[in-house]
Design an enzyme around this catalytic site. Structure first.
Site, PDB file in Angstrom:
ATOM      1  N   ARG A   1       0.824  -1.232   0.000  1.00  0.00           N
ATOM      2  CA  ARG A   1       0.000   0.000   0.000  1.00  0.00           C
ATOM      3  C   ARG A   1       0.851   1.272   0.000  1.00  0.00           C
ATOM      4  NH1 ARG A   1      -3.236  -3.029   3.617  1.00  0.00           N
ATOM      5  NH2 ARG A   1      -5.075  -3.818   2.546  1.00  0.00           N
TER       6      ARG A   1
ATOM      7  N   LYS B   1       3.471  11.563 -11.030  1.00  0.00           N
ATOM      8  CA  LYS B   1       2.669  10.713 -11.922  1.00  0.00           C
ATOM      9  C   LYS B   1       3.426   9.412 -12.132  1.00  0.00           C
ATOM     10  CE  LYS B   1      -0.059  13.985 -14.627  1.00  0.00           C
ATOM     11  NZ  LYS B   1      -0.278  14.587 -15.957  1.00  0.00           N
TER      12      LYS B   1
ATOM     13  N   GLU C   1      10.882  19.129 -24.274  1.00  0.00           N
ATOM     14  CA  GLU C   1      10.136  19.408 -23.043  1.00  0.00           C
ATOM     15  C   GLU C   1      10.681  20.662 -22.351  1.00  0.00           C
ATOM     16  OE1 GLU C   1       7.449  17.850 -21.828  1.00  0.00           O
ATOM     17  OE2 GLU C   1       7.405  15.889 -22.768  1.00  0.00           O
TER      18      GLU C   1
ATOM     19  N   LYS D   1       7.983  23.363 -13.090  1.00  0.00           N
ATOM     20  CA  LYS D   1       7.096  22.218 -12.878  1.00  0.00           C
ATOM     21  C   LYS D   1       6.694  22.129 -11.410  1.00  0.00           C
ATOM     22  CE  LYS D   1       5.790  17.622 -13.797  1.00  0.00           C
ATOM     23  NZ  LYS D   1       5.868  16.436 -14.601  1.00  0.00           N
TER      24      LYS D   1
ATOM     25  N   GLU E   1      -4.010  17.605 -11.252  1.00  0.00           N
ATOM     26  CA  GLU E   1      -4.412  18.072 -12.591  1.00  0.00           C
ATOM     27  C   GLU E   1      -5.908  18.359 -12.713  1.00  0.00           C
ATOM     28  OE1 GLU E   1      -2.112  16.262 -15.763  1.00  0.00           O
ATOM     29  OE2 GLU E   1      -3.652  16.784 -17.211  1.00  0.00           O
TER      30      GLU E   1
ATOM     31  N   ARG F   1      -2.219  22.239 -13.958  1.00  0.00           N
ATOM     32  CA  ARG F   1      -1.214  21.223 -14.328  1.00  0.00           C
ATOM     33  C   ARG F   1      -1.345  20.843 -15.800  1.00  0.00           C
ATOM     34  NH1 ARG F   1       1.308  16.190 -10.868  1.00  0.00           N
ATOM     35  NH2 ARG F   1       2.666  15.476 -12.536  1.00  0.00           N
TER      36      ARG F   1
ATOM     37  N   ASN G   1       0.807  20.146 -20.606  1.00  0.00           N
ATOM     38  CA  ASN G   1       0.512  19.373 -21.814  1.00  0.00           C
ATOM     39  C   ASN G   1       0.577  20.220 -23.078  1.00  0.00           C
ATOM     40  OD1 ASN G   1       0.086  16.957 -20.410  1.00  0.00           O
ATOM     41  ND2 ASN G   1      -1.969  17.632 -19.841  1.00  0.00           N
TER      42      ASN G   1
ATOM     43  N   HIS H   1       1.105  18.613 -26.425  1.00  0.00           N
ATOM     44  CA  HIS H   1       0.873  17.176 -26.290  1.00  0.00           C
ATOM     45  C   HIS H   1      -0.354  16.685 -27.047  1.00  0.00           C
ATOM     46  CE1 HIS H   1       3.990  17.511 -23.301  1.00  0.00           C
ATOM     47  NE2 HIS H   1       3.918  16.233 -22.994  1.00  0.00           N
TER      48      HIS H   1
ATOM     49  N   HIS I   1       0.625  13.786 -29.187  1.00  0.00           N
ATOM     50  CA  HIS I   1       0.145  12.418 -28.963  1.00  0.00           C
ATOM     51  C   HIS I   1      -0.482  11.836 -30.227  1.00  0.00           C
ATOM     52  CE1 HIS I   1      -0.050  12.753 -24.297  1.00  0.00           C
ATOM     53  NE2 HIS I   1       1.065  12.176 -24.707  1.00  0.00           N
TER      54      HIS I   1
ATOM     55  N   HIS J   1       8.808  10.794 -28.171  1.00  0.00           N
ATOM     56  CA  HIS J   1       7.808  11.607 -27.471  1.00  0.00           C
ATOM     57  C   HIS J   1       8.171  13.103 -27.483  1.00  0.00           C
ATOM     58  CE1 HIS J   1       4.844  12.882 -24.572  1.00  0.00           C
ATOM     59  NE2 HIS J   1       5.802  13.394 -23.828  1.00  0.00           N
TER      60      HIS J   1
END
Ligand code: GLY
Length: 371
Positions: free
Chosen positions: A122, A144, A186, A228, A238, A242, A246, A249, A253, A267
């Protein structure tokens, strides 16, 4: 050379320590977190060959024993099978609630090991030791973690903040130039989304940074991580700001999906092209000056990066096909696509109010090589 960025999340605050020689000093850096002198390291085979001995020696210097699991390098490792392998290996090593797991690698290893740590007993604490530029400026910070599903990337996961991030700038020297530049996509994103002065700094310092200037690399990572950290502190899960991270992105993507997540497009390359397209769209919608998309593209080109859709080798779907792929994006809320657009360099914002026809027009022209 050491810079420290604090991520001030209440009850889960941690430091990102950025500098050189951190692998060798890892024992001293990590010792204060340990309840006993033993850690478990998750890494990949490529990174292990380059950096695992240095990390082990750094830990041993402080009397810390280390078990290590090396997984195959590559995106395919961010999946159920390797996750299961990783968790059962950690249990076999008798990793306890109070122990620390170290993620030594790029974004794939950071996401996978972080998720394994999140679900093991956990939740056990973990330390990110990012070895790619992309992981240092983005994925190792902010908590994340997760794996990919057959339905899409990053669809299974948890927010689990690391207890410490050690970004050793020296390891960036072992990256292939293409991987370094993809990570730089990035970095540029941060300037474009929130800090015109940073973008300006990159316009002048980018070439020496790419050529290996250590002080410039430390400064670029520090600046990116600070931005960040500020955003994550405001909006960890988010619900709002946040999503600014992106920028580029949504287009990126779709292009990654269209190229099958293969090495036709990395990426960070997709993000860079996506940023240029987001500025093109912003300019066509009258949100930012017409010069802004040209300035974005000029910098990417000056860095020798992929800048336009035309720079992607091989066939691509038409504008309609790409638009459809954008609709699969995880930022779709109640069927509406959210875009990150800009009022200028350094002032991005989130909107759902984008006419499909404008997006189609940008894609059509980009596919035809008209910017
Ligand atoms: N990579 C985007 C984020 O961490 O939110």
């Amino acid at each position: 050379m050491l810079e420290i960025v604090d991520v001030d999340l209440p009850g889960r605050a941690y430091q990102v320590r950025i500098g050189t020689g951190l692998l060798e000093r890892a024992g001293a850096e990590i010792a204060p977190l340990l309840s006993r002198p033993k850690v478990a390291i998750i890494t990949d085979e490529t990174v292990a060959a380059l950096h695992l001995d240095a990390l082990r020696a750094g830990l041993a210097a402080e009397g810390i024993a280390a078990d290590a699991l090396s997984l195959p390098a590559g995106e395919a490792t961010k999946a159920w099978g390797p996750l299961q392998h990783c968790v059962s290996w950690l249990l076999d090593q008798h990793v306890e609630r109070g122990d620390i797991v170290i993620a030594l690698g790029g974004g794939v290893i950071g996401d996978l090991a972080g998720f394994a740590a999140a679900i093991l007993r956990r939740g056990v604490r973990f330390v990110q030791m990012p070895t790619s530029l992309l992981a240092q400026v983005d994925s190792s910070v902010g908590g994340k973690t997760g794996i990919n599903a057959s339905q899409g990337k990053n669809l299974i996961g948890a927010f689990h903040q690391p207890s410490l991030v050690l970004a050793d700038i020296g390891v960036l020297g072992t990256l292939e130039p293409r991987d370094f530049l993809a990570g730089y996509g990035e970095v540029v994103k941060y300037g474009l989304l929130g800090d015109a002065a940073f973008f300006e700094w990159l316009e002048t310092q980018g070439p020496s940074l790419a050529a290996g200037d250590m002080a410039a690399r430390v400064e670029a990572v520090r600046w990116s991580v600070q931005m960040k950290a500020d955003i994550v502190t405001r909006d960890e899960k988010e619900h709002g700001d946040r999503a600014l991270l992106n920028l580029g992105h949504t287009f990126g993507h779709a292009l990654e999906a269209a190229t099958g997540y293969s090495d036709r497009l990395l990426h960070g390359e997709g993000v860079a092209i996506g940023c240029a397209l987001a500025f093109e769209l912003s300019s066509r919608l009258g949100l930012c000056a017409q010069e802004d998309p040209s300035r974005v593209r000029a910098h990417l080109k000056a860095m020798g990066m992929k800048t336009d859709i035309a720079d992607i080798p091989g066939d691509l779907p038409d504008a309609e096909g790409l638009l459809h792929l954008m609709g699969q994006d995880k930022k779709v809320v109640q069927g509406t696509l959210r875009f990150i657009l800009a009022r200028g360099i350094g002032t991005a914002f989130i909107t759902s109010d984008v006419p499909g026809e404008a997006v189609r027009g940008v894609l059509r022209d980009a596919l035809a090589g008209r910017g």
